[in-house]
Design an enzyme around this catalytic site. Structure first.
Site, PDB file in Angstrom:
ATOM      1  N   ARG A 183       1.311  -0.837  -0.175  1.00  0.00           N
ATOM      2  CA  ARG A 183      -0.131  -0.437   0.106  1.00  0.00           C
ATOM      3  C   ARG A 183       1.082   1.059   0.148  1.00  0.00           C
ATOM      4  O   ARG A 183       1.859   0.963   0.613  1.00  0.00           O
ATOM      5  CB  ARG A 183      -1.672  -0.446   2.144  1.00  0.00           C
ATOM      6  CG  ARG A 183      -1.935  -0.983   1.125  1.00  0.00           C
ATOM      7  CD  ARG A 183      -2.998  -0.605   0.216  1.00  0.00           C
ATOM      8  NE  ARG A 183      -4.568  -1.077   0.313  1.00  0.00           N
ATOM      9  CZ  ARG A 183      -4.389  -2.596  -0.279  1.00  0.00           C
ATOM     10  NH1 ARG A 183      -3.169  -3.269  -1.365  1.00  0.00           N
ATOM     11  NH2 ARG A 183      -5.708  -3.170  -0.305  1.00  0.00           N
TER      12      ARG A 183
ATOM     13  N   ASP B 115       3.212  -0.214  -7.593  1.00  0.00           N
ATOM     14  CA  ASP B 115       2.075  -0.438  -7.920  1.00  0.00           C
ATOM     15  C   ASP B 115       1.231   0.165  -6.857  1.00  0.00           C
ATOM     16  O   ASP B 115       0.033   0.168  -7.655  1.00  0.00           O
ATOM     17  CB  ASP B 115       2.197  -2.329  -7.454  1.00  0.00           C
ATOM     18  CG  ASP B 115       0.862  -2.170  -8.243  1.00  0.00           C
ATOM     19  OD1 ASP B 115       0.417  -2.042  -9.242  1.00  0.00           O
ATOM     20  OD2 ASP B 115       0.234  -3.762  -7.270  1.00  0.00           O
TER      21      ASP B 115
ATOM     22  N   GLU C 191      -4.567   7.439  -4.963  1.00  0.00           N
ATOM     23  CA  GLU C 191      -4.772   6.757  -5.971  1.00  0.00           C
ATOM     24  C   GLU C 191      -5.553   7.332  -5.944  1.00  0.00           C
ATOM     25  O   GLU C 191      -6.816   7.040  -5.755  1.00  0.00           O
ATOM     26  CB  GLU C 191      -4.710   5.391  -6.043  1.00  0.00           C
ATOM     27  CG  GLU C 191      -3.604   4.584  -5.465  1.00  0.00           C
ATOM     28  CD  GLU C 191      -3.162   3.179  -5.975  1.00  0.00           C
ATOM     29  OE1 GLU C 191      -4.363   2.341  -4.988  1.00  0.00           O
ATOM     30  OE2 GLU C 191      -2.252   2.661  -4.753  1.00  0.00           O
TER      31      GLU C 191
ATOM     32  N   HIS D 249      -1.855   0.207  -9.791  1.00  0.00           N
ATOM     33  CA  HIS D 249      -2.260  -1.417  -8.357  1.00  0.00           C
ATOM     34  C   HIS D 249      -2.904  -1.803  -9.232  1.00  0.00           C
ATOM     35  O   HIS D 249      -4.115  -2.604  -9.202  1.00  0.00           O
ATOM     36  CB  HIS D 249      -3.436  -0.463  -7.977  1.00  0.00           C
ATOM     37  CG  HIS D 249      -3.936  -0.820  -6.646  1.00  0.00           C
ATOM     38  ND1 HIS D 249      -3.868  -0.516  -5.308  1.00  0.00           N
ATOM     39  CD2 HIS D 249      -3.038  -2.778  -6.325  1.00  0.00           C
ATOM     40  CE1 HIS D 249      -3.975  -0.910  -4.161  1.00  0.00           C
ATOM     41  NE2 HIS D 249      -3.753  -2.056  -4.690  1.00  0.00           N
TER      42      HIS D 249
HETATM   43  C1  GLV Z   1      -5.173  -5.268  -3.664  1.00  0.00           C
HETATM   44  O1  GLV Z   1      -4.765  -4.520  -3.128  1.00  0.00           O
HETATM   45  C2  GLV Z   1      -5.845  -6.364  -2.391  1.00  0.00           C
HETATM   46  O2  GLV Z   1      -5.185  -5.991  -0.763  1.00  0.00           O
HETATM   47  O3  GLV Z   1      -6.484  -7.509  -2.993  1.00  0.00           O
END
Ligand code: GLV
Length: 324
Positions: free
Chosen positions: A239, A263, A268, A287
């Site tokens: 994150r 990512d 975001e 992401h």
């Molecule tokens: C994606 O970021 C998830 O937490 O599945």
């Protein structure tokens, strides 16, 4: 009367059918994500909510608007959107979707590693922009991946899959830092547990996979970037909040590290003026860790199973541990 449920994003028909067998459901069926206020308007009489960690924070305001809510089923492994204290107080269950995405996210991690070390997106642009006029020079060289040291911060099931690919495919040496020791990683892959400063100092590639919690917020900041090798490449696939993004930008500007592949971001979708978008040695993807059709469908079905089990009064298979 079957319990009312709201599914806050489109999910496949098989998942809807599964939920529909035991619940009276409505679903957000637009490609545009539901906004917070649209979500708050749809939940007054629901008992179950299927959502993703990126759609909405599950907090006092939301739970006050949904007094009958008994379970929040995240269609994501991350559950940093859960206000765990408030959910506990209101006795609302929370579930996530671990396991089914580990291989898919690990594939992305290796993809980003190869892409950044061998500078694939930079050099793709180089060719397409007509700059390939003679033999390439050292200016276009990248870094080896094989036999290098990979430092994994957060050795859960995704970390283990990354380590397996790195060790078995690329003969990398694995270091890891985690809340707990991971015996599979140590026994199967010879991964070495070490503290964060040592991992940062010794790794050629540093990857953050730890979930975002109070303890991991800004786990990687200016001090941590200073400890890394100047040839190191940094990856964040967890994150955005686990990394102090300003510190990352400074580390790149001051060439304290060789590059990054990201990512996830502190905000975001990323702001168009974010300086990270200006660095040729930074790869940015939107992401996409779990973003394959197969993986997303499996996540949605697992989330549906969690939801239905919770509403039937059974133990949902993936109740988050803080709410057990
Ligand atoms: C994606 O970021 C998830 O937490 O599945």
């Amino acid at each position: 009367m079957p319990p009312k449920v709201f599914i806050a994003k489109p999910v496949p028909q098989a998942v809807r059918d599964y939920v529909g067998k035991s619940c009276d459901y409505e679903m957000w069926n637009e490609q545009r994500p539901i906004s917070r206020s649209e979500l708050l308007d749809r939940i007054s009489d629901i008992e179950g909510l299927m959502v993703t960690s990126l759609i909405s924070r599950i907090d006092e305001e939301l739970l006050a608007k949904a007094p009958k809510l008994r379970i929040i089923s995240n269609i994501s492994v991350g559950y940093d959107n859960f206000d765990l204290e408030v959910m506990k107080k209101r006795q609302v269950l929370g579930t996530n979707t671990p396991g089914v995405l580990s291989n898919t996210v690990a594939d992305l991690a290796l993809g980003l590693m190869l892409c950044s070390a061998r500078r694939l997106s930079e050099l793709d642009r180089f060719v397409k922009e007509g700059q390939w006029n003679s033999q390439i020079s050292e200016a276009e060289f990248g870094y080896d991946v094989h036999h290098q040291t990979l430092g994994i911060i957060g050795m859960g099931s995704i970390g283990l899959e990354v380590a397996r690919r790195a060790k078995n495919g690329f003969k990398m040496n694995i270091l890891y830092f985690n809340r707990n020791r991971n015996n599979s990683a140590e026994e199967e892959l010879d991964a070495r547990y070490c503290d964060l400063p040592e991992l940062l100092a010794q790794s050629d590639f540093v990857i953050v996979l730890a979930p975002l919690t109070k303890e991991t917020k800004h786990l990687i900041g200016s001090n941590e970037f200073s400890l890394m090798k100047t040839s190191a490449i940094f990856f964040n696939i967890s994150r955005g909040g686990t990394v102090d993004e300003e510190a990352l930008i400074s580390a790149l500007r001051e060439r304290k590290i060789a590059g990054a592949a990201l990512d996830v971001f502190s905000h975001e979708p990323i702001n168009k003026d974010n300086p990270l978008l200006q660095f040729p040695n930074v790869i940015t993807v939107p992401h996409i860790g779990s973003a394959t059709m197969t993986c997303r469908n499996e996540m949605a079905m697992l989330a549906a199973k969690n939801l239905v089990a919770g509403l039937k009064g059974e133990n949902p298979p993936n109740l988050v541990k803080e709410l057990l």
